[in-house]
Scaffold this active site. Structure first.
Site, mmCIF file in Angstrom:
data_model
loop_
_atom_site.group_PDB
_atom_site.id
_atom_site.type_symbol
_atom_site.label_atom_id
_atom_site.label_comp_id
_atom_site.label_asym_id
_atom_site.label_seq_id
_atom_site.Cartn_x
_atom_site.Cartn_y
_atom_site.Cartn_z
ATOM 1 N N HIS A 187 0.845 -1.196 0.000
ATOM 2 C CA HIS A 187 0.000 0.000 0.000
ATOM 3 C C HIS A 187 0.879 1.244 0.000
ATOM 4 C CE1 HIS A 187 0.500 1.641 4.146
ATOM 5 N NE2 HIS A 187 0.914 0.406 4.378
ATOM 6 N N CYS A 188 0.318 2.338 -0.482
ATOM 7 C CA CYS A 188 1.014 3.611 -0.362
ATOM 8 C C CYS A 188 0.150 4.469 0.543
ATOM 9 C CB CYS A 188 1.259 4.237 -1.731
ATOM 10 S SG CYS A 188 -0.254 4.530 -2.623
ATOM 11 N N VAL A 189 0.274 5.766 0.455
ATOM 12 C CA VAL A 189 -0.449 6.605 1.389
ATOM 13 C C VAL A 189 -1.946 6.669 1.098
ATOM 14 C CG1 VAL A 189 -0.129 8.784 0.186
ATOM 15 C CG2 VAL A 189 -0.216 8.786 2.652
ATOM 16 N N THR A 190 -2.333 6.266 -0.107
ATOM 17 C CA THR A 190 -3.728 6.423 -0.491
ATOM 18 C C THR A 190 -4.427 5.135 -0.895
ATOM 19 O OG1 THR A 190 -2.933 6.886 -2.706
ATOM 20 C CG2 THR A 190 -3.481 8.795 -1.342
ATOM 21 N N ARG A 191 -3.671 4.121 -1.307
ATOM 22 C CA ARG A 191 -4.367 2.967 -1.902
ATOM 23 C C ARG A 191 -3.676 1.640 -1.674
ATOM 24 N NH1 ARG A 191 -3.100 5.790 -7.588
ATOM 25 N NH2 ARG A 191 -2.756 7.518 -6.216
#
Ligand SMILES: OC[C@H]1O[C@H](O[C@H]2O[C@H](CO)[C@@H](O)[C@H](O)[C@H]2O)[C@H](O)[C@@H](O)[C@@H]1O
Length: 664
Positions: free
Chosen positions: A27-31
């Site tokens: 995951h990254c910061v949004t998804r």
């Protein structure tokens, strides 16, 4: 922090095809980013209905489920707990995802990955060959004679320049061997040796092959009655590419099986021996023939339909740059030079660069905001010197019409070049210095093409831009926001939109609590719809704006706290103000892949911040060099129930001054 419902996470897992369909997830910061075994198993409808999911899409073999900042890490943790799967790195997902690409996508990417690292050497060689062209080309300075014919003392200077310049081309298989072996997972040093074998001076040079064949003097080896032509592969792409692939495969095969104590004695010698024999007996002759067939085919298509070829390649080259596919054509250029002594594609590339530069330059006269003007000028200079991404992404695509005028000019010039069969003798520096790589007897027509790509994109952009500007100005005068008029000073900006600078914050206060969020960076505010990532442009996670930063600094837009800073990549921050209102600042697009390179954080998760404080610095050039857009979305993530209304403003962003949004 919002609590998530485990059932929703279970539904996400189910909707992406179940635990067994997930090869890797990160995951990254949004998804959430998945490498799925079969994307066909995704139940898009179920994802749409899921309370946690703000959006979904597939890109470059990765399936992305947009969750939003703040909770995506919780959802990820929950998912790992439910599936019992391993935490994957972004690289793992990327590698697995790239395996999901179709064979053509993979081949294109492989070629680009091999040729991009050797580009500086080739371009340097091309530039020097261009200088040599000027010194040795007849008729440039003197009627029928070259500069060195008249000033003989310069002859050896030209000769040394020529030697330095031609080395990278003569030994091209060595450069490709190094890069290809690396890409295919083999030892790059063996790749270099393989390349050297293929251009060993004791072989007949590929450049002399055609004459020797006609004269029947091609030297051969006799292997037990079987003749093998003793030829080198100078200037050829395919023989070394395929041989390097075989070399890497054999090497990896042996590495796994041979005992450590004798690896040094066995792996490299056996891998090179087998590959070397195969290269001269089979791979070389077959791929040499294929390479020549391909170039003959392409050349004859261009000879028969030259105008169409010129229009398509010249016109759409800038689109190839956007997709990154343009580097694949480097291999074709090199092969054309190797087989035919010149390439008709590269001159169009050089003019396409100029066309995008001219369009960006015209924007300097359209845009009103000083920083945007500055970007238009500097990016156009870069394009005139062969690097177009700053102009394309920073200016032209953003306003669309300059990009289109650039393509139109370049398409027309492409026709002119193709119809006149203008050739480049080498890959040189694109843009204006490109003329150095064109055969001097064709400079005249090339300069006509250059005039076309300077004039059409420039004038077209200027006229259309002025027309659009006047239309927008009229519209603004008709429809000015009464609230804004009542409380703030409205300034018309370059894009014809309204940038609002409040006279004072108190003046904005009403019965409701109004939170004024100041711009966290300097630059130009653009609508979220212009962000080249659907998670942002389709407002899947929330409303907001994007800023095209004019410098690599992020400042605190209010007093508050750093809720979260992406620890490793440092490319995104979640901040909350003293009322608890959260915003997400996401520097660039896909910048998570830089793994923090070019980013310096001055705060950490949990830091208290004051308005105007420097939070983060980033190297814009490093991001652009990596081919990533630097446009920075700034969102007010959905789900903050206290927020009634969000107002977004356009125009110039001046950190800690220009208000970009307010929440009521
Ligand atoms: O293919 C040879 C050319 O490669 C570079 O230019 C191309 O790649 C650049 C970086 O992606 C891009 O900005 C440019 O539009 C492309 O033409 C190099 O800058 C050129 O000098 C070279 O001829």
């Amino acid at each position: 922090m919002a609590k998530i419902d485990r059932k929703d996470v279970e539904r996400i897992i189910e909707a992406v095809g179940g635990k067994d369909n997930i090869d890797a997830a990160t995951h990254c910061v949004t998804r959430l980013r998945f490498a799925l075994a079969d994307e066909g198993k995704v139940d898009a409808e179920a994802l749409d209905k899921n309370n946690l999911v703000k959006g979904q899409f597939s890109s470059q073999g990765q399936f992305q489920v947009v969750i939003g900042p703040g909770i995506v890490d919780q959802v990820y943790d929950e998912m790992i707990a439910i599936t019992g799967g391993d935490r994957a790195s972004k690289d793992d997902v990327k590698t697995l995802a790239s395996k999901k690409q179709n064979p053509l996508q993979r081949a294109i990417k492989t070629l680009a990955d091999i040729f991009i690292p050797i580009l500086p050497a080739i371009v340097m060689a091309g530039l020097l060959l261009g200088i040599n062209n000027i010194l040795t080309g007849p008729g440039i300075f003197y009627e029928g004679k070259s500069l060195i014919d008249v000033h003989k003392q310069w002859a050896d200077v030209a000769s040394i320049i020529n030697l330095i310049a031609s080395t990278a081309f003569t030994f091209l298989p060595v450069l490709i061997g190094w890069s290809a072996a690396k890409k295919f997972g083999g030892n790059p040093l063996l790749g270099i040796v393989l390349g050297l074998i293929l251009v060993n001076p004791s072989l007949l040079s590929a450049y002399q092959y055609a004459d020797a064949k006609l004269a029947g003097t091609v030297p051969v080896w006799n292997l037990f009655g079987f003749s093998v032509e003793k030829i080198g592969y100078q200037g050829q792409v395919l023989p070394v590419l395929v041989s390097a692939y075989i070399l890497a495969k054999i090497e990896k095969f042996l590495e796994k099986r041979v005992h450590d104590s004798i690896k040094l004695l066995v792996v490299a010698p056996v891998a090179l021996l087998v590959t070397g024999f195969l290269a001269f007996i089979l791979v070389g002759p077959i791929t040499f023939a294929i390479g020549n067939l391909l170039t003959t085919g392409l050349t004859s298509i261009f000879n028969s339909y030259s105008w169409l070829g010129g229009l398509i390649y010249g016109g759409f080259y800038a689109l190839l740059v956007i997709t990154g596919m343009h580097h694949t054509f480097l291999a074709v250029d090199i092969q054309l030079i190797g087989s035919n002594g010149g390439t008709f594609l590269w001159p169009m590339l050089a003019l396409s660069n100029i066309a995008q530069g001219a369009a960006a330059l015209a924007m300097m006269f359209i845009l009103k905001e000083q920083k945007a003007k500055g970007l238009a000028v500097t990016s156009s200079i870069s394009a005139f010197l062969g690097v177009t991404e700053p102009a394309i992404f920073g200016v032209n695509v953003r306003h669309k019409f300059p990009f289109i005028f650039g393509m139109v000019g370049s398409g027309i010039a492409g026709i002119v070049l193709a119809v006149n069969n203008v050739l480049a003798s080498s890959i040189g520096v694109g843009g204006i210095p490109g003329f150095l790589s064109i055969f001097p007897n064709q400079w005249g027509i090339f300069f006509i093409g250059m005039a076309i790509v300077l004039v059409i994109p420039f004038i077209g952009t200027l006229l259309y831009g002025r027309y659009q500007l006047s239309r927008q100005t009229n519209k603004i005068e008709d429809t000015q926001d009464p609230i804004v008029n009542a409380t703030a000073e409205s300034v018309k900006t370059a894009s014809g939109l309204s940038a609002v600078i409040p006279q004072s914050e108190e003046a904005m206060n009403s019965e409701n609590t109004i939170v004024n969020i100041m711009a966290p960076m300097n630059g130009q505010i653009v609508p979220l719809s212009e962000v080249p990532d659907p998670a942002f442009s389709e407002k899947q996670m929330g409303q907001g704006i994007a800023i095209l930063p004019s410098e690599g600094k992020v400042y605190a837009p209010f007093d508050g706290t750093v809720e979260h800073l992406m620890k490793k990549s440092k490319h995104a921050l979640i901040l909350s103000d003293t009322n608890g209102i959260q915003i997400l600042i996401h520097v660039g697009i896909n910048t998570v892949s830089l793994k923090g390179e070019g980013f310096t954080a001055h705060v950490e998760s949990g830091s208290t911040i004051t308005k105007g404080q420097l939070l983060l610095e980033f190297d814009k050039e490093r991001i652009e060099e990596a081919g990533l857009p630097v446009i920075t979305p700034i969102l007010i993530p959905d789900g903050q129930e206290r927020i009634g209304e969000i107002k977004e403003y356009d125009g110039e962003a001046v950190q800690a001054q220009a208000r970009y949004s307010r929440l009521i």
